[in-house]
Design a protein around this motif. Structure first.
Motif, mmCIF file in Angstrom:
data_model
loop_
_atom_site.group_PDB
_atom_site.id
_atom_site.type_symbol
_atom_site.label_atom_id
_atom_site.label_comp_id
_atom_site.label_asym_id
_atom_site.label_seq_id
_atom_site.Cartn_x
_atom_site.Cartn_y
_atom_site.Cartn_z
ATOM 1 N N PRO A 152 -25.316 -10.936 -18.093
ATOM 2 C CA PRO A 152 -25.807 -12.000 -18.971
ATOM 3 C C PRO A 152 -27.217 -12.449 -18.605
ATOM 4 N N ALA A 153 -27.542 -12.432 -17.305
ATOM 5 C CA ALA A 153 -28.878 -12.845 -16.877
ATOM 6 C C ALA A 153 -29.941 -11.875 -17.380
ATOM 7 N N GLU A 154 -29.636 -10.573 -17.373
ATOM 8 C CA GLU A 154 -30.590 -9.586 -17.866
ATOM 9 C C GLU A 154 -30.808 -9.744 -19.362
ATOM 10 N N ILE A 155 -29.735 -9.962 -20.091
ATOM 11 C CA ILE A 155 -29.852 -10.164 -21.534
ATOM 12 C C ILE A 155 -30.658 -11.417 -21.834
ATOM 13 N N GLU A 156 -30.377 -12.491 -21.119
ATOM 14 C CA GLU A 156 -31.097 -13.745 -21.335
ATOM 15 C C GLU A 156 -32.583 -13.590 -21.022
ATOM 16 N N PHE A 157 -32.891 -12.902 -19.930
ATOM 17 C CA PHE A 157 -34.286 -12.670 -19.560
ATOM 18 C C PHE A 157 -35.020 -11.910 -20.662
ATOM 19 N N TYR A 158 -34.398 -10.851 -21.156
ATOM 20 C CA TYR A 158 -35.058 -10.039 -22.171
ATOM 21 C C TYR A 158 -35.290 -10.823 -23.461
ATOM 22 N N VAL A 159 -34.271 -11.531 -23.912
ATOM 23 C CA VAL A 159 -34.402 -12.281 -25.168
ATOM 24 C C VAL A 159 -35.470 -13.355 -25.037
ATOM 25 N N ARG A 160 -35.474 -14.067 -23.934
ATOM 26 C CA ARG A 160 -36.454 -15.150 -23.750
ATOM 27 C C ARG A 160 -37.867 -14.602 -23.552
ATOM 28 N N GLN A 161 -37.984 -13.532 -22.767
ATOM 29 C CA GLN A 161 -39.301 -13.021 -22.400
ATOM 30 C C GLN A 161 -39.945 -12.191 -23.519
ATOM 31 N N TYR A 162 -39.123 -11.452 -24.265
ATOM 32 C CA TYR A 162 -39.672 -10.496 -25.231
ATOM 33 C C TYR A 162 -39.443 -10.877 -26.691
ATOM 34 N N GLN A 163 -38.604 -11.880 -26.949
ATOM 35 C CA GLN A 163 -38.399 -12.372 -28.316
ATOM 36 C C GLN A 163 -38.209 -11.224 -29.318
#
Length: 202
Positions: free
Chosen positions: A138-149
């Motif tokens: 979940p942390a990897e998914i959250e990072f990607y969504v927040r960082q790369y939109q």
């Protein structure tokens, strides 16, 4: 160097920077034209049919304004998990939900392409690539969504982004198709239309 034939002009009807870059990397000259087109599709369509329908539907929106010496290129990329079409997410929550479904599984990416000339000649085709993701936290998914939109990307991800580098474990088919344009097929079709030539070095 490759070049487009002077008697036919290529029009790219896409706002995707990835598609623009791919055509540029092919050495092609083109003009970009944009207009809003409805991207809904009939519910009975299945997988590749959806991508081809949307590409052709987009092209028809440009038909009235095409000059006889112009050819418009439209494309649409969809991600399919089982028989579900994962298009562009509406918001971050939907992006997270899509990536949660994709992680640890294999899915299919289809890009439909339409080439429509000002004289009415039309070619529609699609290409398929199978993509496998490793399990994601979940942390990897959250990072990607927040960082790369990734709200402008089918399936909520770009293979050329961070997530493609860390999560894609297997890819069967064209990588460029996943980016949004099966350039090997596009080049072949443009050759058949007589739109590209290879200029030999002197």
């Amino acid at each position: 160097m490759p070049s487009t034939r002077p008697t036919l002009r290529l029009v790219l009807a896409s706002n995707s920077p990835r598609r623009r870059q791919l055509l540029t990397d092919l050495g092609l000259r083109y003009e970009v034209r944009l207009r809003e087109v409805d991207e809904s599709f009939p519910p009975h369509l299945h997988r590749a049919e959806v991508a081809e329908f949307l590409a052709a539907h987009k092209a028809e929106a440009y038909r009235p304004d095409l000059a006889p010496d112009e050819v418009v290129l439209t494309a649409d990329t969809i991600v399919c998990l089982d028989d579900d079409v994962l298009n562009k997410p509406a918001d971050e929550a939907e992006a997270r939900a899509m990536l949660t479904r994709l992680q640890g599984r294999t899915h299919d990416v289809y890009t439909g392409v339409c080439l429509l000339s000002g004289t009415g000649q039309r070619t529609v085709f699609s290409d398929q690539t199978r993509v496998t993701f490793r399990a994601l936290t979940p942390a990897e998914i959250e990072f990607y969504v927040r960082q790369y939109q990734p709200l402008d990307k089918a399936g909520a991800y770009g293979a050329q982004d961070w997530i493609g580098m860390v999560a894609v474990t297997k890819l069967e088919g064209s990588y460029f198709n996943v980016m949004g344009l099966p350039v090997h097929r596009v080049w072949k079709e443009l050759e058949q239309l007589g739109m590209v030539t290879l200029q030999q070095p002197s």
